[in-house]
Write a protein that holds these residues in place. Structure first.
Motif, PDB file in Angstrom:
ATOM      1  N   ASN A   6     -11.586  87.654 -11.554  1.00 60.04           N
ATOM      2  CA  ASN A   6     -11.966  86.253 -11.708  1.00 60.04           C
ATOM      3  C   ASN A   6     -11.291  85.346 -10.678  1.00 60.04           C
ATOM      4  OD1 ASN A   6     -13.782  86.670 -13.751  1.00 60.04           O
ATOM      5  ND2 ASN A   6     -12.347  86.231 -15.407  1.00 60.04           N
ATOM      6  N   ILE A  34      -4.623  82.866 -20.488  1.00 57.44           N
ATOM      7  CA  ILE A  34      -5.461  81.665 -20.406  1.00 57.44           C
ATOM      8  C   ILE A  34      -4.955  80.728 -19.306  1.00 57.44           C
ATOM      9  CG2 ILE A  34      -6.090  79.527 -21.618  1.00 57.44           C
ATOM     10  CD1 ILE A  34      -6.233  81.223 -24.200  1.00 57.44           C
ATOM     11  N   SER A  69      -5.465  82.223 -15.818  1.00 59.39           N
ATOM     12  CA  SER A  69      -6.889  82.278 -15.486  1.00 59.39           C
ATOM     13  C   SER A  69      -7.425  80.893 -15.122  1.00 59.39           C
ATOM     14  CB  SER A  69      -7.699  82.822 -16.672  1.00 59.39           C
ATOM     15  OG  SER A  69      -7.415  84.180 -16.892  1.00 59.39           O
ATOM     16  N   LEU A  70      -7.160  79.899 -15.976  1.00 61.39           N
ATOM     17  CA  LEU A  70      -7.728  78.562 -15.764  1.00 61.39           C
ATOM     18  C   LEU A  70      -7.106  77.859 -14.560  1.00 61.39           C
ATOM     19  CD1 LEU A  70      -8.082  77.147 -19.405  1.00 61.39           C
ATOM     20  CD2 LEU A  70      -9.772  78.364 -18.034  1.00 61.39           C
ATOM     21  N   GLY A  80      -7.693  80.047 -11.380  1.00 61.25           N
ATOM     22  CA  GLY A  80      -9.092  79.964 -10.950  1.00 61.25           C
ATOM     23  C   GLY A  80      -9.382  78.644 -10.249  1.00 61.25           C
ATOM     24  N   PHE A  81      -8.838  77.577 -10.816  1.00 57.35           N
ATOM     25  CA  PHE A  81      -9.016  76.242 -10.235  1.00 57.35           C
ATOM     26  C   PHE A  81      -8.394  76.179  -8.839  1.00 57.35           C
ATOM     27  CE2 PHE A  81      -7.554  71.905  -9.426  1.00 57.35           C
ATOM     28  CZ  PHE A  81      -8.703  71.170  -9.681  1.00 57.35           C
TER      29      PHE A  81
END
Lengths: 122, 117
Positions: free
Chosen positions: A36, A98, A101-102, A105-106
């Motif tokens: 991801n 979490i 990932s968030l 990813g950003f």
């Protein structure tokens, strides 16, 4: 025709994600996380870079981003992974998964987009 | 592998079709298509895991179709676009609401599947 390109690229992306899944067995969903993050970086970069490359047709650009990277990365597994971790009582692991990932990813998408935009002005 | 590829083929096409339809019919800066797709996909994968079908169906429907139908890369790029147009709060809201709702829906799908099957 464009749909066929997206579908074929999607089949490739999903297959690669599946193949990479065999590399690691453990509690922390490391492979999904890496897929991801790398996918977000590449998506950002290609989205801002490819439209400026005359040799790449719109069909090919869409296949590479929406098709391949869209299918390579996944949100449903991310959600189910979190539920699995939470159900098994690994709250801290779920929370860190979490967050990384968030936020990751950003940041990856941001870096990719800015790099692609820069590449155009060179 | 062939099951994953077939699922991925149709999952990506469905996502593309829905995104195009939403772009044509809904005039908004909010990334509604990806949001809806990711939540629906999370719910359905929850069901898929809860039912625990045979491994070939699991690969076709779960890893292949739903894995390709939902996406994290577009989701991340859209959050950056929101950050550019609406600021950090809008981007953070999109990320957190997606994650929270995705988790709740995956849990609900899983729970429903265990209840019914």
């Amino acid at each position: 025709m464009q749909y066929l390109f997206v579908g074929l690229a999607g089949a490739l992306g999903a297959s690669l994600r599946y193949a990479l899944g065999f590399l690691y067995i453990g509690m922390f969903p490391m492979i999904t996380l890496l897929i991801n993050l790398i996918g977000s970086l590449l998506f950002g970069w290609l989205t801002s870079f490819l439209p400026r490359v005359p040799k790449v047709s719109a069909n090919l650009a869409t296949a590479m981003t929406t098709g391949f990277l869209g299918a390579f990365t996944t949100f449903s597994t991310f959600s189910v992974d979190n539920v699995t971790l939470w159900r098994d009582g690994h709250m801290l692991v779920a929370a860190s998964y979490i967050m990384v990932s968030l936020v990751g990813g950003f940041i990856c998408a941001l870096v990719g987009l800015r790099l692609g935009a820069k590449g155009a002005s060179v | 592998m062939i099951f994953v590829a077939i699922g991925g083929f149709f999952g990506a096409i469905c996502r593309f079709a829905i995104s195009n339809w939403v772009k044509a019919h809904v005039n908004t800066v909010l990334p509604l298509a990806t949001f809806g797709i990711n939540l629906l996909g999370s719910f359905l994968l929850g069901i898929c895991v809860g039912v625990g079908p045979s491994s070939s169906i699991q690969l076709l429907a779960g890893t292949g179709f739903l894995g390709a139908f939902t996406t994290f890369s577009t989701f991340s790029v859209e959050s950056v676009r929101l950050y550019d147009s609406r600021g950090l709060l809008a981007a953070a809201s999109y990320l957190c609401i997606s994650c929270l709702c995705g988790g709740i829906l995956a849990f609900t799908g899983w729970w429903l599947a265990e209840l019914l099957f």
